[in-house]
Design an enzyme around this catalytic site. Sequence first.
Site, PDB file in Angstrom:
ATOM      1  N   ASP A   1      31.964  42.550  45.271  1.00 33.19           N
ATOM      2  CA  ASP A   1      33.349  43.432  45.504  1.00 33.19           C
ATOM      3  C   ASP A   1      33.230  44.368  44.152  1.00 33.19           C
ATOM      4  OD1 ASP A   1      33.928  41.315  43.935  1.00 33.19           O
ATOM      5  OD2 ASP A   1      35.952  41.891  44.113  1.00 33.19           O
TER       6      ASP A   1
ATOM      7  N   GLU B   1      35.722  38.754  43.858  1.00 33.67           N
ATOM      8  CA  GLU B   1      36.057  38.175  42.384  1.00 33.67           C
ATOM      9  C   GLU B   1      37.177  39.049  41.866  1.00 33.67           C
ATOM     10  OE1 GLU B   1      35.473  38.856  37.890  1.00 33.67           O
ATOM     11  OE2 GLU B   1      35.564  40.123  39.486  1.00 33.67           O
TER      12      GLU B   1
END
Length: 487
Positions: free
Chosen positions: A78, A145
């Site tokens: 991400d 994350e």
Amino acid sequence: MSTLSSLHPQGLWQHFETMCSIPHPSKHEQAMIDWVMGLAAEHQLEHFQDEVGNVIIKKPATAGMEDRQGVILQAHLDMVPQANNDTQHDFTKDPIRPYIDGEWVTAEGTTLGADNGIGGASILAILTSNEIAHGPIEALFTIDEEAGMTGAFGLQAGVLEGKLLINTDSEQEGEVYMGCAGGGDTNVSFPLEQQATNAEQLAVELTVKGLKGGHSGCDIDTGRANANKLLVRLLAALQQQGIEPVICQIQGGSLRNAIPREASCTLVFNAAKQAELEQVIEQQRSQFIDEFGLVETGLSISNEQLTTPEQSLSTNLSQQLIASLNACTNGVVSMSQTVTGVVETSLNLGVISQTESTIDAKILVRSLIDSSRLQVEASLASLFSLTDAEVSHTGAYPGWKPEADSVMKSVVQQSYQELFGKCPNVMVIHAGLECGLFKSAYPEWDMASFGPTIKFPHSPDEKVEIAAVEKYWQLLVSVLNNIPAKA
């Protein structure tokens, strides 16, 4: 505007350019997952998703390297979605628009996603190459994350076989990280109370904007201003001058792990105090520029008169918000006594938001020492206990303690010395790498983190240095070649 595929190493940049074309903000990584899984299938590599959604790909050793210890290459899928005010961008649908700007790669009006896209692209370049010598490789691509470390929290023991891990989520070439801060979220929620406004009140919208923002760990000691803190400081100054502002709407920041660049507030006040209000705003603007102007060269405060709304917050709630948020500590709390020049404990008042029933503040506390983080959280709870707010602490994750006898540290230092004729700096980073969480499921893992130079991550000014990417790639390939044989 040259394409990124003209840069070297070509394979890495080609993969990164493709990643930029695939929307992948936190919690919206499915298209990226599908693409990565497709690449693995195309190259006939074993691949699967674990229970939480992390992608794992396995590649056998190249000929003659079968006796080497297995290595796990790790990156998160991400990216942080941040855009300038004048940029219309839907991160769930629109591609990132990267371009070459001299010695750097950056993006048009948004975050670039070099954090951690360059690391992810380098892993894919190794997985899809037939020209790089390496022992057995497992690639671990974690999810979410930036918004909660969901993938790292959910990683289960027994899924991966290797004992050595390279985390690619660092942001300064020439530095090798062997430890990181832990952290946790403090969530503050004020129940919404409203009251009617009256004909004697004027309404204005105050906006603090033009700040640099940045990463709430890596950039917390750079002297950058927090827009949320400047806004409530301005409101407190109005109170101190007897203007008695009452908040109608307030919001600032968008991510608890990004230093807020903008914050705004609609307020009502006695019309007879208009001249005094404008004088205090101008005084505060001058003070802010005096304190932060060398760093925050774009800092500005706007003051726009509005039609008076029918309702505001209650006077009591408005006073509680201004007093408690103004008193809330922000920035560096303490420096490490064991690692020179490293922040030990900090906090970031990252988000202020308003719903139909609450006004919420999100604060991210970081520390190399769990007890220090807990003390800051306790102090915040004590502060907000003086108001009507509810306080909760969530999402705590541990730090990563350096290991003196690390094999990975020795291999990285040796490889860097061979390549560049000097030793890298071995560091502890004041940011939440996933390595600390990995230790819960895999306490035996020996880990190191390194990456290229990335400036202003988590902000639309994010950029990655082209020359540093090439050096990072050379180091990664060399480290894989220098991994020792199994004992």
